[in-house]
Design a protein around this motif. Structure first.
Motif, PDB file in Angstrom:
ATOM      1  N   GLU A   1       7.223   8.471 -10.865  1.00 18.30           N
ATOM      2  CA  GLU A   1       6.117   9.407 -10.798  1.00 18.30           C
ATOM      3  C   GLU A   1       4.876   8.814 -10.148  1.00 18.30           C
ATOM      4  N   ASN A   2       4.887   7.512  -9.830  1.00 14.51           N
ATOM      5  CA  ASN A   2       3.706   6.847  -9.272  1.00 14.51           C
ATOM      6  C   ASN A   2       3.944   6.462  -7.820  1.00 14.51           C
ATOM      7  N   PRO A   3       2.925   6.573  -6.997  1.00 12.72           N
ATOM      8  CA  PRO A   3       3.074   6.121  -5.601  1.00 12.72           C
ATOM      9  C   PRO A   3       3.276   4.609  -5.566  1.00 12.72           C
ATOM     10  N   GLN A   4       3.994   4.133  -4.564  1.00 11.25           N
ATOM     11  CA  GLN A   4       4.251   2.695  -4.471  1.00 11.25           C
ATOM     12  C   GLN A   4       4.416   2.275  -3.013  1.00 11.25           C
ATOM     13  N   PHE A   5       4.165   0.971  -2.797  1.00  9.56           N
ATOM     14  CA  PHE A   5       4.347   0.372  -1.472  1.00  9.56           C
ATOM     15  C   PHE A   5       5.541  -0.568  -1.532  1.00  9.56           C
ATOM     16  N   ASN A   6       6.355  -0.542  -0.458  1.00  9.22           N
ATOM     17  CA  ASN A   6       7.515  -1.436  -0.353  1.00  9.22           C
ATOM     18  C   ASN A   6       7.604  -1.975   1.063  1.00  9.22           C
ATOM     19  N   LEU A   7       8.411  -3.024   1.215  1.00  9.43           N
ATOM     20  CA  LEU A   7       8.689  -3.592   2.521  1.00  9.43           C
ATOM     21  C   LEU A   7      10.162  -3.398   2.842  1.00  9.43           C
ATOM     22  N   LEU A   8      10.446  -2.952   4.069  1.00  9.74           N
ATOM     23  CA  LEU A   8      11.814  -2.744   4.518  1.00  9.74           C
ATOM     24  C   LEU A   8      12.017  -3.430   5.867  1.00  9.74           C
ATOM     25  N   VAL A   9      13.266  -3.831   6.121  1.00 10.48           N
ATOM     26  CA  VAL A   9      13.614  -4.445   7.405  1.00 10.48           C
ATOM     27  C   VAL A   9      14.768  -3.675   8.009  1.00 10.48           C
ATOM     28  N   SER A  10      14.565  -3.179   9.218  1.00  2.00           N
ATOM     29  CA  SER A  10      15.605  -2.427   9.917  1.00  2.00           C
ATOM     30  C   SER A  10      15.707  -2.943  11.341  1.00  2.00           C
ATOM     31  N   GLU A  11      16.910  -3.463  11.661  1.00  2.00           N
ATOM     32  CA  GLU A  11      17.180  -3.980  13.011  1.00  2.00           C
ATOM     33  C   GLU A  11      16.101  -4.985  13.425  1.00  2.00           C
ATOM     34  N   ASN A  12      15.870  -5.940  12.518  1.00  2.00           N
ATOM     35  CA  ASN A  12      14.933  -7.054  12.754  1.00  2.00           C
ATOM     36  C   ASN A  12      13.480  -6.607  12.934  1.00  2.00           C
ATOM     37  N   VAL A  13      13.196  -5.361  12.532  1.00  2.00           N
ATOM     38  CA  VAL A  13      11.818  -4.859  12.581  1.00  2.00           C
ATOM     39  C   VAL A  13      11.352  -4.635  11.145  1.00  2.00           C
ATOM     40  N   GLU A  14      10.182  -5.186  10.824  1.00  2.00           N
ATOM     41  CA  GLU A  14       9.658  -5.062   9.469  1.00  2.00           C
ATOM     42  C   GLU A  14       8.751  -3.839   9.363  1.00  2.00           C
ATOM     43  N   TYR A  15       8.869  -3.144   8.219  1.00  2.00           N
ATOM     44  CA  TYR A  15       8.070  -1.950   7.968  1.00  2.00           C
ATOM     45  C   TYR A  15       7.413  -2.048   6.589  1.00  2.00           C
ATOM     46  N   ARG A  16       6.249  -1.499   6.510  1.00  2.00           N
ATOM     47  CA  ARG A  16       5.629  -1.257   5.211  1.00  2.00           C
ATOM     48  C   ARG A  16       5.782   0.232   4.944  1.00  2.00           C
ATOM     49  N   VAL A  17       6.278   0.584   3.781  1.00  2.00           N
ATOM     50  CA  VAL A  17       6.530   1.982   3.487  1.00  2.00           C
ATOM     51  C   VAL A  17       5.751   2.397   2.243  1.00  2.00           C
ATOM     52  N   TYR A  18       5.162   3.572   2.341  1.00  2.00           N
ATOM     53  CA  TYR A  18       4.393   4.135   1.232  1.00  2.00           C
ATOM     54  C   TYR A  18       5.151   5.359   0.731  1.00  2.00           C
ATOM     55  N   THR A  19       5.633   5.284  -0.503  1.00  2.00           N
ATOM     56  CA  THR A  19       6.400   6.374  -1.105  1.00  2.00           C
ATOM     57  C   THR A  19       5.505   7.120  -2.078  1.00  2.00           C
ATOM     58  N   LEU A  20       5.346   8.447  -1.832  1.00  2.00           N
ATOM     59  CA  LEU A  20       4.396   9.222  -2.615  1.00  2.00           C
ATOM     60  C   LEU A  20       5.051  10.504  -3.150  1.00  2.00           C
ATOM     61  N   PRO A  21       5.390  10.569  -4.428  1.00  2.00           N
ATOM     62  CA  PRO A  21       5.889  11.830  -5.016  1.00  2.00           C
ATOM     63  C   PRO A  21       4.723  12.803  -5.194  1.00  2.00           C
ATOM     64  N   TYR A  22       4.943  14.080  -4.876  1.00  2.00           N
ATOM     65  CA  TYR A  22       3.875  15.051  -5.087  1.00  2.00           C
ATOM     66  C   TYR A  22       4.481  16.444  -5.237  1.00  2.00           C
ATOM     67  N   SER A  23       3.696  17.367  -5.707  1.00  2.00           N
ATOM     68  CA  SER A  23       4.149  18.760  -5.901  1.00  2.00           C
ATOM     69  C   SER A  23       3.270  19.690  -5.091  1.00  2.00           C
ATOM     70  N   ASN A  24       3.935  20.785  -4.580  1.00  2.00           N
ATOM     71  CA  ASN A  24       3.198  21.768  -3.782  1.00  2.00           C
ATOM     72  C   ASN A  24       3.853  23.124  -3.991  1.00  2.00           C
ATOM     73  N   ASN A  25       3.106  24.102  -4.471  1.00  2.00           N
ATOM     74  CA  ASN A  25       3.639  25.432  -4.729  1.00  2.00           C
ATOM     75  C   ASN A  25       4.849  25.381  -5.660  1.00  2.00           C
TER      76      ASN A  25
END
Length: 431
Positions: free
Chosen positions: A109-133
């Motif tokens: 239920e809480n937003p979080q930051f993670n690090l991912l690696v895809s094809e030798n490229v590093e990413y920072r990812v922000y995962t945000l659960p939310y509700s709309n309508n």
């Protein structure tokens, strides 16, 4: 010995410098990484808000466009509905989509930051659960951080090179400064060696004379004492020389150990100077030297009378020794506005600039042969200088070679009265 010590000090300083350099690089690298991470997370948070407010549509303009590394390289995002079906997406990397999916199904239920690696490229990812309508969604915003990592690596490499250059420059500087810091210790050590050598030599000379005269007396065992007065007088004279030298050495040893005590009390400095003239007049007459005085009367001073008398005696005695027959020596006591000055003037051999710089050193003698004839060993002026300094004064020298010298004892003026008993302090230790 001192070269080895200097080398070890340099190595120690270099080791400390290397340790601090790596600590500094580590700390600065950590701060750069933390700063970039923080700014990246703030960027992704802003992007996520814009996407949600845009109802999952791709934003045409970069968020917070400016000079930051995150703004320059844009972002990618995926929006999942409650069934984990893509509602909106701006990701072309299939592997990254699968990694995002795995991360999305683990959402809380809480937003979080993670690090991912895809094809030798590093990413920072922000995962945000939310509700709309009344619908639940999970928004994932991806930010490439390979460039960010490159910047950090570049900064660390640059700092490392600067550190190596600094070490290369500072090692010779450290070696030089180590030598400079050791120089006073080296000088003291050399002075100590010279002092021991000179003291041994000065003691050996009278001992040799005494032993020689004793051997002569042994060969004349049948003679009467009056027939051997010459040898006995030699022994007595050399014994007095040894006693004087030992007394001076003990005084200097006490001074070195801060154990030379003085009695501070108000006394008549004018009377003391007059006594010194009366005491030395016979010695001056023996050399046909005119000893005169110019003493201001009634001057009171708070200090150690016996020690100051010893210092003045040394200066007058030296003046008589170095003044040829028919010369003049004068003892003056002058009262200035802030100082009391005791001057000993002579018409003797004078001093060169080199002599002035060395004359207060132990065992230094301007005229070595003359001093041996008169029993001097070169400790007197060193003792006088020490006594005067411990009275917060100094000895000044004004001299012209072959014309004469003036030794001036400059003392801080005191206006204490002789009956000011409460101000008298006895048994103070020289510090």
């Amino acid at each position: 010995m001192f070269k080895e010590i200097k080398r070890k000090i340099t190595l120690f300083n270099t080791l400390i410098l290397v340790i601090f350099m790596f600590m500094f690089i580590f700390l600065l690298g950590f701060l750069v990484n933390w700063s970039l991470s923080l700014s990246g997370e703030m960027y992704l948070t802003t992007v996520a808000k814009e996407i949600i407010s845009n109802n999952g549509q791709t934003i045409s303009q970069p968020i917070n466009s400016g000079d930051s590394v995150h703004d320059k390289f844009g972002y990618q995002f995926i929006m999942w509905d409650s069934s984990r079906v893509v509602k909106s997406m701006k990701v072309e990397d299939r592997n990254l989509i699968m990694l995002g999916y795995e991360l999305a199904i683990k959402k809380n239920e809480n937003p979080q930051f993670n690090l991912l690696v895809s094809e030798n490229v590093e990413y920072r990812v922000y995962t945000l659960p939310y509700s709309n309508n009344s619908n639940d969604y999970v928004l994932q915003v991806f930010q490439q951080i390979s460039t960010e990592r490159s910047i950090i690596a570049y900064v660390i490499s640059f700092l490392f090179l600067i550190g190596l250059g600094s070490i290369a420059v500072l090692i010779p500087i450290s070696y030089f400064l180590a030598g400079k810091s050791l120089q006073p210790i080296k000088d003291t050590f050399e002075d100590q060696k010279k002092f021991i050598a000179n003291a041994s030599h000065e003691l050996r000379t009278p001992l040799t004379v005494i032993q020689t005269n004793v051997e002569v007396l042994k060969l004349k065992e049948d003679d009467q004492i009056k027939d051997n007065m010459k040898w006995l007088n030699n022994i007595a004279s050399e014994g007095e020389t040894m006693a004087k030298l030992i007394s001076e050495l003990l005084l200097l040893a006490q001074a070195e150990n801060q154990r030379l005590a003085i009695d501070k009390e108000v006394f008549d400095l004018s009377s003391m100077c007059q006594q010194m003239v009366d005491l030395m007049i016979e010695l001056a007459n023996e050399k046909e030297i005119e000893l005169s005085e110019n003493i201001s009367p009634g001057i009171q001073y708070r200090g150690d009378e016996e020690r100051l008398k010893q210092a003045v005696r040394i200066l007058v005695d030296n003046a008589i020794k170095y003044t040829p027959m028919g010369g003049k020596v004068q003892l003056c006591l002058i009262q200035g506005k802030r100082h009391l000055v005791i001057e000993v003037k002579d018409t003797g051999i004078g001093l060169t600039e080199e002599d002035k710089a060395k004359v207060f050193s132990r065992f230094y003698r301007v005229d070595d042969a003359r001093n041996r004839e008169t029993g001097g060993v070169g400790l007197g002026l060193n003792i006088a200088d020490y006594i005067v300094k411990k009275h917060n004064g100094k000895i000044k020298i004004d001299s012209i070679p072959n014309k004469g010298s003036t030794f001036s004892i400059v003392l801080p003026k005191s206006n204490q009265k002789p009956d000011s008993k409460k101000n008298n302090i006895k048994g103070d230790t020289l510090q």
